[in-house]
Enzyme design. Structure first.
Site, PDB file in Angstrom:
ATOM      1  CE  LYS A  50     -22.663  21.342   6.726  1.00  0.00           C
ATOM      2  NZ  LYS A  50     -21.566  22.288   6.566  1.00  0.00           N
ATOM      3  CD  GLN A  94     -20.967  25.890   4.969  1.00  0.00           C
ATOM      4  OE1 GLN A  94     -21.454  25.192   5.848  1.00  0.00           O
ATOM      5  NE2 GLN A  94     -20.341  25.380   3.924  1.00  0.00           N
ATOM      6  CG  ASP A 117     -16.596  21.577   9.610  1.00  0.00           C
ATOM      7  OD1 ASP A 117     -17.186  20.499   9.382  1.00  0.00           O
ATOM      8  OD2 ASP A 117     -16.985  22.684   9.180  1.00  0.00           O
TER       9      ASP A 117
END
Ligand code: NDP
Length: 283
Positions: A50, A94, A117
């Protein structure tokens, strides 16, 4: 013989578009903040990818690495600090998180317009209501693949395997909002092969290597394989690729199909967050 989707190439094309959009805006660079808790090796690899993708596309990225023993309250305080920092436009925490931390509480703490997200329940609710929001990245990647290969979604029979909050449910909703007739399957679905045989569009997001046999695939179907399974050191999907490629019209390989699109959609969500947060008319 199916067209095999080149997820890396498609990602490169979209990343070029994102870079050009950032340059055109001329209002600085979007900044993505990632939080990692603990030492999960897969998370380290994802976040490194990322970070690289951000650099390559002209986004700033910062990362907080926190110890696995961190109390939930302290993690939430860190998220809150990023919520309040105007130089940060997108936040991702995460997964997986250590057992002592409730991922739902963390997702609810991320500011809605920075939740790139799409896991905050308010963003999930907006998706349900077909309102603009940050939607989860992997489902967006699946739709992007279908659109960029001119697969007609409207009116299609779409079958989604898996009902997780992060893939199955949101991709089913995105397809429904695009006027597909959607069947959402899970571990208790009766006679899965018969259901899959009806699919013009099949999205497999289960996490069971080669669960979907070639003879389940309707000839001419578009097959999007989200699954990532490690078998004898190799990554394979949820679909028997070698057989399915003979019957489908379009198919994504694993690796190199949906995976690269997921990160690319994260970059795009972060650019959108930046555009909204830095709009000149925003009070
Ligand atoms: P989850 O484990 O959260 O969900 C799996 C789903 O599959 C559940 O709904 C489960 O049903 C269903 N399921 C399990 N076994 C069967 C079966 N035999 N028949 C039908 N359905 C079944 O997984 P995720 O959604 O998080 O991930 C799915 C896969 O996608 C994984 O392999 C993951 O690694 C991959 N993935 C890939 C990404 C990418 O970028 N390419 C991103 C995210 C995930 P039930 O609800 O009844 O338990």
């Amino acid at each position: 013989m199916a067209q095999v989707v080149d997820g890396k190439k498609l990602s490169e094309e979209i990343r070029t578009e994102i870079r050009e959009q950032i340059e055109k805006l001329g209002r600085g660079r979007p900044r993505l903040a990632a939080i990692r808790v603990g030492e999960d090796p897969a998370s380290k690899i994802y976040l490194r990818n990322k970070r690289r993708a951000c650099e390559q596309t002209g986004l700033d990225s910062i990362q907080l690495d926190l110890p696995a023993e961190i109390p939930e309250q302290e993690l939430l305080a860190q998220v809150q600090r990023l919520n309040d920092d105007p130089s940060v436009h997108g936040i991702l925490v995460q997964l997986p998180l250590p057992d002592a931390i409730d991922p739902a509480v963390v997702a609810s703490t991320i500011r809605v317009d920075k939740d790139v997200d799409g896991l905050n329940p308010e963003n999930a609710g907006r998706l349900l209501a077909n309102q603009p929001a940050h939607y989860p990245c992997t489902p967006l990647g699946c739709i992007e693949i279908l659109d960029r290969h001119a697969v007609q979604i409207q009116g299609a029979a779409a079958v989604v395997l898996g009902r997780s909050e992060i893939v199955g449910k949101p991709v089913a909703l995105l397809l429904l909002h695009r006027h597909a007739t959607v069947t959402l399957c899970h571990s208790r679905t009766r006679d899965l092969p018969s259901v899959v045989r009806e699919a013009d569009i099949l999205i497999a997001a289960v996490g069971r290597p080669r669960l979907v046999r070639a003879d389940w695939i309707k000839p001419g179907a578009a097959v999007i394989d989200v699954g990532i399974n490690r078998v004898e050191g190799k990554l394979i999907g949820d679909v028997d690729f070698e057989g399915a490629v003979e019957r489908a019209q379009l198919i994504t390989p694993v690796p190199g199909g949906v995976g690269p699109l997921t990160i690319t959609m994260l970059l795009r969500n972060t650019l959108q967050a930046f555009e909204i947060q830095t709009r000149p008319d925003r009070s």
